[in-house]
Enzyme design. Sequence first.
Site, mmCIF file in Angstrom:
data_model
loop_
_atom_site.group_PDB
_atom_site.id
_atom_site.type_symbol
_atom_site.label_atom_id
_atom_site.label_comp_id
_atom_site.label_asym_id
_atom_site.label_seq_id
_atom_site.Cartn_x
_atom_site.Cartn_y
_atom_site.Cartn_z
ATOM 1 C CB SER A 93 2.032 7.933 -0.008
ATOM 2 O OG SER A 93 3.423 7.453 0.210
ATOM 3 C CE LYS A 94 -1.217 -0.153 0.475
ATOM 4 N NZ LYS A 94 -2.549 -0.602 1.260
ATOM 5 N NE ARG A 95 5.923 6.441 -3.181
ATOM 6 C CZ ARG A 95 6.431 7.312 -2.818
ATOM 7 N NH1 ARG A 95 7.866 7.058 -2.543
ATOM 8 N NH2 ARG A 95 5.704 8.386 -2.987
ATOM 9 N N GLY A 114 4.314 2.915 4.340
ATOM 10 C CA GLY A 114 3.464 2.129 5.216
ATOM 11 C C GLY A 114 1.988 1.781 5.082
#
Length: 512
Positions: free
Chosen positions: A277-279, A281
């Site tokens: 997920s974006k969180r 990286g």
Amino acid sequence: MAISEKFRVRFAPSPTGYLHVGGLRTALYNYLFARKNNGVFVLRIEDTDRTRFVEGAVENLLKTLEWAGLEYDEGPKISDFRLPISNSIDSINYPGVVQLGEFGSYIQSERLEIYKEHVHQLVEKKKAFYCFCSAERLEQLRNEQQQKNLQTKYDKFCLHLSQDEIKKKLTDGLPYVVRLNVQQKQTIIVDDLIRGRVEFDSSLIDDQILIKSDGYPTYHLANVVDDHLMKITHVIRGEEWLPSTPKHVLLYDAFGWEKPNLAHLPLLLNPDKSKLSKRQGDVAVEDYRAKGYLKDALVNFVALLGWNPGTEQEFFYLNELVEQFSLERVHQAGAVFNLDKLNWLNFEHLRKKSDAEVLQMLKAELSTSKFSGKQFADDYLLRVIEAMRPRVSFIKDFTEQSSYFFEAPTQYEDDAVKKRWKEDTPVHLRKLIEAYSLLENPTKELYEAVLHKTAESLGIGNGKLIHAVRLSVSGVSGGPGLFDILFILGKDEVIKRINTAVEKITPIITHP
Ligand code: GLU
């Protein structure tokens, strides 16, 4: 499928802003499968969810796929006068985009009539029905079901409306959706090429909406209709779409169509095994591109996220992947996204580039860097490349790690000054300048020999001069061989930089 028929696969992204690395992996596997089997790779834009529409996302997607080198045979392409416009249809909603292939438009928002026609067929066959239920009624139904601990799903209320009632509501202009009439208590079987046999209970499937109240089809309807009309033989997509598959199977059956082969690719995981997920990286391909990753490295890296060749080989060019790829070697277990491996691959791919290729990339990098106003001869840059090659993993390392090749240092590393710059350093350096001034077109060997001689005449070790000269010309203490640096910079520049350092650096007075 008839032997003469070609395999046809598609990548069907929804343009929600950027291309996810998982999307790149799906696109790549479809591409590899098509190329390996001499098939056709189709790009289809699934943009029917207007709430998720992002301006410019389609263009961005097309450009990112082009950058990655994943050429598709059919689909929308950014208009280019070199394209054979004759067999293309100009896109309606996307000016500047043309479409190649005989099954266009390949952009779903331009196919709304097709979905309506098809859903109409289902209504006629009583496989689908109009539903006029208000949001309030549906909300109430959901609450009641939740209170009774029942599965929340539509109660087929509108399935029982008479033809006259339906006609009246339609002529009155009441808002409606069209739902699939899902038969209960059936086992839906999906034979997945990667996951094997997966069974689903139809009682757990809602009477899914096919056409929304805004007239747009849902993903499920548009996806199935298009896969059929575009003659897709293999649907290769991420595992997150597996739960949607029974709905698609029901739709194929309702239409009376043959189903394509299905292959669901393993999830992409963070090193802690959570879903990528974006969180944690970057997940956008363009972020990796902006950071300077080479497309060859990124493509090589995502190829290994779920597939391996069955050998130790990890370094691949795209054509080698085409040769070796097979769906049989795609595994079911989630694939961990390991940034160290990507960095290693980037280093390896950069190492294998020719000097001419690196030169082009370095020039492009310089043109967008703080050195953009300066001119450097190709010969000069090629020498820098030769010296720095073993040390760089990214093109931007050239400008970040060895900026002294592009401008004289304006600062000098504190620790190195403390350690290397003594009270007598300026005297020693002036002696060296005198000796260097007499040289004509010195080679790196000559720089070295003259430095050794000067050190000897001063009665000091070579190291004293070497460290002070390195600091003077580069401002830092590490880097390629000093005499390589001097040779690349040239005599006049070297002398100028040593003079500047002597003026600027205050000697550290060491008291005995
Ligand atoms: N539009 C879907 C997506 O955004 C496509 C899923 C599929 O390949 O069926 O990924």
